[in-house]
Design an enzyme around this catalytic site. Structure first.
Site, PDB file in Angstrom:
ATOM      1  N   SER A   1       0.845  -1.192   0.000  1.00 48.76           N
ATOM      2  CA  SER A   1       0.000   0.000   0.000  1.00 48.76           C
ATOM      3  C   SER A   1       0.878   1.239   0.000  1.00 48.76           C
ATOM      4  CB  SER A   1      -0.899   0.020   1.237  1.00 48.76           C
ATOM      5  OG  SER A   1      -1.596   1.258   1.330  1.00 48.76           O
TER       6      SER A   1
ATOM      7  N   TYR B   1      -1.856  -0.109  10.253  1.00 51.56           N
ATOM      8  CA  TYR B   1      -1.971  -0.730   8.932  1.00 51.56           C
ATOM      9  C   TYR B   1      -0.797  -0.293   8.048  1.00 51.56           C
ATOM     10  CZ  TYR B   1      -3.882  -1.493   4.188  1.00 51.56           C
ATOM     11  OH  TYR B   1      -4.064  -1.851   2.874  1.00 51.56           O
TER      12      TYR B   1
END
Length: 242
Positions: free
Chosen positions: A137, A151
């Site tokens: 990501s 995250y």
């Protein structure tokens, strides 16, 4: 002989788009899903409509036995040539200090431990010319302050996993790369409590819009394909300029 690719989390979002893209490119595809049998059946039907073989396997990638069962099912399609480590979760968006330890554990276990377990199985079964793509990501370098710092930290670990594994497996002719999507229009945002996040974020994305799952799938397909045979240890950013 057609390539055989395992995709984790293949019933929705980026995973489903990748399954369809690879099937169209001639891959047999084995993919895992957690709960949504209807969505998995729809993806499987599209794979088979492309003229290749597919299998949908219910599996929780946190559990080594279920991971092994996924790869055993893929072996029925032929020798394994590719893995797309995609299954992942976020958690409710909010300040770091409000993070629930149970949400932290889920994010670490699914997004990192699951990737490691699947990469282990792949590395044991793959031969020369095979490839792994980890879905990371853009959060890994942006940090996601005020949203999900934990995250982002796990996705930074995914990038490190990619680098180290690429170097370890290179002598065996196995390539390992990652894609780092930015804000993509998938239902992961609804699961985080903000379904309109992609549209709200558009103004701060240099290209002025969120991405689509197919745009990430295209990058994954390239990294698995014959035009990327000298590419390993790379994190390919697909983030609209973020």
């Amino acid at each position: 002989m057609k390539p055989v690719t395992v995709i984790t989390g293949g019933s929705r979002g980026i995973g489903a788009a990748t399954a369809r893209r690879l099937a169209t490119a001639g891959h047999h595809v084995a993919f895992s899903y957690r709960r949504d049998r209807t969505a998995a059946a729809a993806v499987l039907a599209d794979i088979e409509a492309a003229g290749v073989r597919g299998v949908a396997v219910p599996a929780d990638t946190r559990h080594p036995g279920q991971v092994a069962a996924l790869f055993d099912a893929a072996a029925d399609l032929g020798p394994l040539t590719g893995l797309v480590n995609n299954a992942g979760v976020t958690s409710p968006i909010g300040p770091f200090v409000d993070l629930d330890p149970a949400d932290l554990r889920d994010v670490v276990d699914i997004n990192l431990v699951g990737y490691v377990l699947c990469a282990q199985q792949a590395a044991r079964r793959m031969g020369d010319g095979a490839a792994i793509v980890n879905v990371s990501s853009a959060a890994a370098t942006l940090g996601s302050p005020g949203e999900y710092v934990h995250y982002a930290a796990v996705k930074a670990a995914t990038d490190t996993l990619t680098t180290g594994l690429a170097k370890e497996l290179a002598p065996r002719g196995i390539r390992v790369n990652a894609v780092a999507p930015g804000i993509i229009r998938t239902d992961i945002h609804a699961l985080s409590g903000q379904p309109d996040r992609p549209d709200r974020a558009a103004a701060r994305i240099p290209l002025g819009r969120p991405g689509e799952p197919d745009e990430v799938a295209g990058a994954i397909a390239w990294l698995l394909g014959p035009d990327a045979t000298y590419t390993t240890g790379t994190v390919l950013r697909v983030a609209g300029g973020l």
